[in-house]
Motif scaffolding. Structure first.
Motif, PDB file in Angstrom:
ATOM      1  N   GLU A 231       0.970  -1.015   0.058  1.00  0.00           N
ATOM      2  CA  GLU A 231      -0.175  -0.014   0.023  1.00  0.00           C
ATOM      3  C   GLU A 231       0.945   1.334   0.034  1.00  0.00           C
ATOM      4  O   GLU A 231       1.946   1.390   0.667  1.00  0.00           O
ATOM      5  N   PRO A 232       0.348   2.418  -0.726  1.00  0.00           N
ATOM      6  CA  PRO A 232       1.257   3.473  -0.815  1.00  0.00           C
ATOM      7  C   PRO A 232       1.500   4.297   0.449  1.00  0.00           C
ATOM      8  O   PRO A 232       0.545   4.334   1.152  1.00  0.00           O
ATOM      9  N   VAL A 233       2.441   4.817   0.800  1.00  0.00           N
ATOM     10  CA  VAL A 233       2.729   5.810   1.501  1.00  0.00           C
ATOM     11  C   VAL A 233       3.411   7.149   1.200  1.00  0.00           C
ATOM     12  O   VAL A 233       4.115   6.994   0.061  1.00  0.00           O
ATOM     13  N   SER A 234       3.077   8.344   1.681  1.00  0.00           N
ATOM     14  CA  SER A 234       3.655   9.453   1.052  1.00  0.00           C
ATOM     15  C   SER A 234       5.079   9.664   1.049  1.00  0.00           C
ATOM     16  O   SER A 234       5.755   9.298   1.877  1.00  0.00           O
ATOM     17  N   GLY A 236       6.372  12.316  -0.276  1.00  0.00           N
ATOM     18  CA  GLY A 236       6.578  13.813  -0.168  1.00  0.00           C
ATOM     19  C   GLY A 236       7.003  14.112   1.195  1.00  0.00           C
ATOM     20  O   GLY A 236       6.962  15.441   1.474  1.00  0.00           O
ATOM     21  N   ARG A 237       6.896  13.594   1.986  1.00  0.00           N
ATOM     22  CA  ARG A 237       6.998  13.912   3.618  1.00  0.00           C
ATOM     23  C   ARG A 237       8.511  13.451   4.075  1.00  0.00           C
ATOM     24  O   ARG A 237       8.965  12.416   3.676  1.00  0.00           O
ATOM     25  N   ARG A 238       9.035  14.278   4.871  1.00  0.00           N
ATOM     26  CA  ARG A 238      10.421  13.883   5.535  1.00  0.00           C
ATOM     27  C   ARG A 238      10.040  12.829   6.515  1.00  0.00           C
ATOM     28  O   ARG A 238       9.408  12.870   7.581  1.00  0.00           O
ATOM     29  N   THR A 239      10.566  11.546   6.102  1.00  0.00           N
ATOM     30  CA  THR A 239      10.191  10.219   6.748  1.00  0.00           C
ATOM     31  C   THR A 239      11.493   9.659   7.211  1.00  0.00           C
ATOM     32  O   THR A 239      12.318   9.756   6.573  1.00  0.00           O
ATOM     33  N   VAL A 240      11.199   8.777   8.268  1.00  0.00           N
ATOM     34  CA  VAL A 240      12.099   7.844   8.931  1.00  0.00           C
ATOM     35  C   VAL A 240      11.634   6.539   8.877  1.00  0.00           C
ATOM     36  O   VAL A 240      10.346   6.482   9.136  1.00  0.00           O
ATOM     37  N   VAL A 241      12.241   5.548   8.524  1.00  0.00           N
ATOM     38  CA  VAL A 241      11.862   4.145   8.657  1.00  0.00           C
ATOM     39  C   VAL A 241      12.441   3.686  10.166  1.00  0.00           C
ATOM     40  O   VAL A 241      13.534   3.638  10.190  1.00  0.00           O
ATOM     41  N   VAL A 242      11.744   3.302  10.910  1.00  0.00           N
ATOM     42  CA  VAL A 242      11.828   2.766  12.293  1.00  0.00           C
ATOM     43  C   VAL A 242      11.835   1.211  12.193  1.00  0.00           C
ATOM     44  O   VAL A 242      10.642   0.598  11.696  1.00  0.00           O
ATOM     45  N   ALA A 243      13.105   0.639  12.266  1.00  0.00           N
ATOM     46  CA  ALA A 243      12.756  -1.060  12.400  1.00  0.00           C
ATOM     47  C   ALA A 243      13.205  -1.662  13.710  1.00  0.00           C
ATOM     48  O   ALA A 243      14.212  -1.495  14.284  1.00  0.00           O
ATOM     49  N   ARG A 252      14.444  -2.315   5.535  1.00  0.00           N
ATOM     50  CA  ARG A 252      15.557  -1.835   4.804  1.00  0.00           C
ATOM     51  C   ARG A 252      15.381  -1.398   3.403  1.00  0.00           C
ATOM     52  O   ARG A 252      15.671  -0.335   2.973  1.00  0.00           O
ATOM     53  N   VAL A 253      14.409  -2.443   2.730  1.00  0.00           N
ATOM     54  CA  VAL A 253      14.203  -2.082   1.240  1.00  0.00           C
ATOM     55  C   VAL A 253      13.403  -0.809   1.129  1.00  0.00           C
ATOM     56  O   VAL A 253      13.820  -0.238   0.189  1.00  0.00           O
ATOM     57  N   LEU A 254      12.487  -0.687   1.901  1.00  0.00           N
ATOM     58  CA  LEU A 254      11.471   0.354   1.963  1.00  0.00           C
ATOM     59  C   LEU A 254      12.536   1.591   1.973  1.00  0.00           C
ATOM     60  O   LEU A 254      12.343   2.738   1.150  1.00  0.00           O
ATOM     61  N   ALA A 255      13.420   1.790   3.043  1.00  0.00           N
ATOM     62  CA  ALA A 255      14.344   2.847   3.190  1.00  0.00           C
ATOM     63  C   ALA A 255      15.002   3.242   1.852  1.00  0.00           C
ATOM     64  O   ALA A 255      15.063   4.236   1.664  1.00  0.00           O
ATOM     65  N   TRP A 343       4.850   0.790   0.331  1.00  0.00           N
ATOM     66  CA  TRP A 343       5.989   1.278  -0.858  1.00  0.00           C
ATOM     67  C   TRP A 343       5.539   2.918  -1.179  1.00  0.00           C
ATOM     68  O   TRP A 343       4.517   3.375  -0.679  1.00  0.00           O
ATOM     69  N   PRO A 344       6.791   3.700  -1.457  1.00  0.00           N
ATOM     70  CA  PRO A 344       6.595   4.903  -1.703  1.00  0.00           C
ATOM     71  C   PRO A 344       5.663   5.165  -2.958  1.00  0.00           C
ATOM     72  O   PRO A 344       5.848   4.635  -3.885  1.00  0.00           O
ATOM     73  N   ASP A 345       4.828   6.230  -2.766  1.00  0.00           N
ATOM     74  CA  ASP A 345       3.598   6.407  -3.614  1.00  0.00           C
ATOM     75  C   ASP A 345       4.237   6.943  -5.125  1.00  0.00           C
ATOM     76  O   ASP A 345       3.508   7.297  -5.941  1.00  0.00           O
ATOM     77  N   ASP A 346       5.195   7.446  -5.278  1.00  0.00           N
ATOM     78  CA  ASP A 346       6.022   8.069  -6.384  1.00  0.00           C
ATOM     79  C   ASP A 346       6.801   6.892  -7.250  1.00  0.00           C
ATOM     80  O   ASP A 346       7.507   7.372  -8.339  1.00  0.00           O
ATOM     81  N   GLN A 347       6.547   5.571  -6.726  1.00  0.00           N
ATOM     82  CA  GLN A 347       7.335   4.769  -7.492  1.00  0.00           C
ATOM     83  C   GLN A 347       6.307   4.052  -8.597  1.00  0.00           C
ATOM     84  O   GLN A 347       5.048   4.074  -8.378  1.00  0.00           O
ATOM     85  N   PRO A 348       7.001   3.633  -9.765  1.00  0.00           N
ATOM     86  CA  PRO A 348       6.273   2.948 -10.804  1.00  0.00           C
ATOM     87  C   PRO A 348       5.484   1.767 -10.261  1.00  0.00           C
ATOM     88  O   PRO A 348       6.032   0.937  -9.402  1.00  0.00           O
ATOM     89  N   GLU A 349       4.371   1.672 -10.912  1.00  0.00           N
ATOM     90  CA  GLU A 349       3.375   0.498 -10.309  1.00  0.00           C
ATOM     91  C   GLU A 349       4.146  -0.850 -10.874  1.00  0.00           C
ATOM     92  O   GLU A 349       3.867  -1.933 -10.022  1.00  0.00           O
ATOM     93  N   GLU A 350       4.791  -1.059 -11.709  1.00  0.00           N
ATOM     94  CA  GLU A 350       5.579  -2.090 -12.240  1.00  0.00           C
ATOM     95  C   GLU A 350       6.511  -2.649 -10.954  1.00  0.00           C
ATOM     96  O   GLU A 350       6.932  -3.820 -11.220  1.00  0.00           O
ATOM     97  N   ASP A 351       6.922  -1.728 -10.028  1.00  0.00           N
ATOM     98  CA  ASP A 351       7.774  -2.175  -8.942  1.00  0.00           C
ATOM     99  C   ASP A 351       6.904  -2.682  -7.995  1.00  0.00           C
ATOM    100  O   ASP A 351       7.634  -3.199  -6.867  1.00  0.00           O
TER     101      ASP A 351
END
Length: 592
Positions: A231-234, A236-243, A252-255, A343-351
């Motif tokens: 599912e897409p997450v924005s 365009g925001r200043r984001t960190v991934v907490v694992a 890691r892959v999302l980051a 997944w980041p919402d600015d990524q192509p759908e084929e990914d």
């Protein structure tokens, strides 16, 4: 052997044989047994299965250690691991391991023997009410009545019907334990009533051969849950991934795909690659940097840091959670969305397919200004931290953690204890490349010190292709489970180096509120708790090789020369300066 070609001699033997056979059919490969009388039928059935090469049987004389041994095996193998006990207090001693399994989402299977229900409340020896003794900590519970021969009862239940019900019960509970049902993975409990005779050589009139499904199949098969749709997450925001603990590679892959900083705990399974921020716990105290975070995507179970908890509790931050084995983490009640995968919402759908099945990014996203700033600040702070520690006289806990992390080879295993060791390791984790399969694990479900020695041994036993296996733990944690070192002469022992940071007490409290100078008159008795135990003598009593090191050079030499089997390296450090050292490290964020 997948079925029992001849009928067992008596009902209790039949019940035990069917339970063990169905456990194996459902994927069990290791079983831990604590000896007892009421569980004798199970013990004989397990011994027969082990002799046939169907399971590995591990015997421990202490039920608490047995429970954590099974827990460690479940953690690294991701298979269900039963622990078998007799009745009475034996069952209660499993409670700490059950609680850890519940909060970590691990498939621990408690198989407790019990006397017939009619003896409950009669003061019969070793008889208590074991029904739902673990309360809501287990995902499923069943009180299994005694077996009986022939056709008896109001409904005329035959031996064949009993066999079918036992097999169905085991299969259902294993589906639940492994998270293939409607709940997250976690512990289950089968409380099994046994009547005399309890040994397989005494006739009791049983006639059914107790066959299961053909070809060794489980009685009931359930598919693994469908792969979660990303599912897409924005973006365009200043984001960190907490694992947090057990987050796994998807964090890691999302980051990396989104170009976000990765704030990964050492037991996350995500602490690799170029986006991992070593000093994130310190940097989160910098309001100028951390105050600009707008979105957090949290994986796993983060437990190490108050700054992370505060971040996840901020009202001005959007928090998106990806569930782990035990659910999702929301200490501040701020999670606005729970997604199966992100997944980041600015990524192509084929990914999208690539994101659902994490691999290395096909093309690395150029570092954004946001990521570049975190990397720069992390590099500067790491240099100051390393310089501070290099100037310290003698051996510090951080030196021990750093040396052990650096010594962990590809395909290595490191089990880390609670309290200061895991936090010291968090600051000192070496920069690991992706794909070298180092496994760093801990009991972070409830972050207790219970059973750590046993859990580490179990983790090493269940990961046979490990190149080197270490454990890092404090002295109080080690003393809390010295029974874990006790194993009979025929028991399998892994090659495992237990590195014990010995500061003669509970140094974790020195950094907390109760360690303030205003409480100095009561601190040592209530929290410091010096013990003065001679660890070398303690190890000698169990026949465990022991080395004592007090310098960095001695530590490096010990790490480079394993003795084989389970061994202890005692690293002696100071405790009286722990509060000052921690304060000096925190002050590095804002250098004078």
């Amino acid at each position: 052997m997948t079925t029992h070609p001849a009928a067992p001699a008596n009902p209790s033997t039949a019940l035990a044989a069917v339970l063990v056979d169905e456990l194996v059919r459902c994927g069990v490969r290791d079983v831990v047994l604590a000896p007892g009388s009421r569980s004798a039928a199970l013990a004989f059935a397990l011994h027969a299965a082990a002799d046939a090469g169907r399971v590995r049987l591990h015997v421990r004389i202490d039920e608490r250690s047995a429970g954590f041994l099974a827990l460690g095996m479940a953690r690294t193998s991701r298979r269900p691991v039963p622990v078998v006990t007799t009745s009475g207090t034996a069952v209660a001693n499993l409670h700490p391991a059950v609680l850890e399994a519940a909060h970590a989402g691990l498939p621990l299977v408690v198989l407790s023997a019990d006397r017939p229900a009619g003896l409950r409340g009669t003061n019969a020896n070793q008889t208590t009410d074991q029904v739902k003794i673990f309360g809501g900590a287990v995902r499923a519970f069943a009180d299994v009545p005694p077996a009986f021969a022939g056709t008896r009862g109001v409904n005329g239940v035959s031996e064949g019907h009993q066999v079918a019900s036992w097999r169905s019960l085991v299969a259902r509970h294993l589906v639940t334990a492994t998270g293939r049902g409607v709940q997250p993975a976690g512990p289950v409990h089968l409380n099994v009533q046994f009547t005399d005779p309890l040994t397989p050589d005494v006739d009791g009139g049983w006639t059914d051969p107790c066959h299961g499904r053909p070809h060794g199949q489980p009685w009931t098969e359930a598919p693994d849950p469908a792969r979660p749709q990303p599912e897409p997450v924005s973006a365009g925001r200043r984001t960190v991934v907490v694992a947090g603990d057990d987050a796994g590679p998807p964090a890691r892959v999302l980051a990396e795909r989104a170009g976000w900083p990765l704030l990964a705990e050492p037991t996350s399974g995500s602490r690799t690659g170029g986006n991992a921020i070593r000093t994130y716990r310190l940097l989160l105290a910098d309001e100028e940097l951390a105050g600009r975070i707008e979105q957090v995507v949290v994986y796993g179970h983060p437990t190490l840091s108050r700054p992370v908890t505060r971040l996840l509790s901020r009202g001005d931050v959007e928090v998106v959670a990806v569930p782990g084995p035990a659910g999702w983490t929301d200490p501040g009640h701020r999670v606005s969305r729970v997604v199966g995968a992100a997944w980041p919402d600015d990524q192509p759908e084929e990914d999208l397919a690539w994101t659902a099945e994490p691999r290395e990014p096909r093309t690395a996203r150029p570092a954004s200004a946001w990521l570049a700033e975190w990397r720069r600040r992390d590099a500067e702070l790491s240099d100051r931290l390393d310089a501070l520690l290099a100037a310290e006289q003698g051996l510090t806990p951080h030196h021990v953690a750093g040396a052990l992390s650096a010594a962990l080879p590809p395909h290595g295993l490191l089990f880390v204890g609670a309290s200061n060791p895991v936090r010291d390791l968090d600051l000192m984790v070496a920069e690991y490349p992706v794909g070298e399969h180092r496994m760093v694990v801990a009991n972070r479900g409830l972050a207790g010190i219970d059973g750590t020695v046993s859990s580490a041994i179990g983790a090493a036993l269940a990961r046979p292709r490990t190149s080197r296996a270490f454990a890092l733990l404090g002295d109080v944690t080690f003393l809390h489970d010295t029974n874990g070192l006790v194993a009979g002469p025929g028991e399998e022992r892994p090659d495992l180096m237990l590195v014990v940071v010995n500061d003669d007490g509970g140094s974790i409290f020195a950094s907390l509120e109760q360690g303030a100078p205003s409480h100095a008159d009561s601190f040592e008795k209530l929290f410091g708790t010096p013990h003065g135990v001679d660890l070398a003598a303690l190890c000698a009593a169990t026949g465990t090789p022991h080395r004592r090191v007090a310098t960095r050079a001695e530590l490096a030499a010990a790490l480079d020369s394993p003795a084989g089997g389970v061994e202890v390296v005692e690293a002696v450090v100071r405790r009286d300066n722990r509060r000052d050292l921690d304060a000096a490290i925190r002050e590095l964020v804002h250098p004078v």
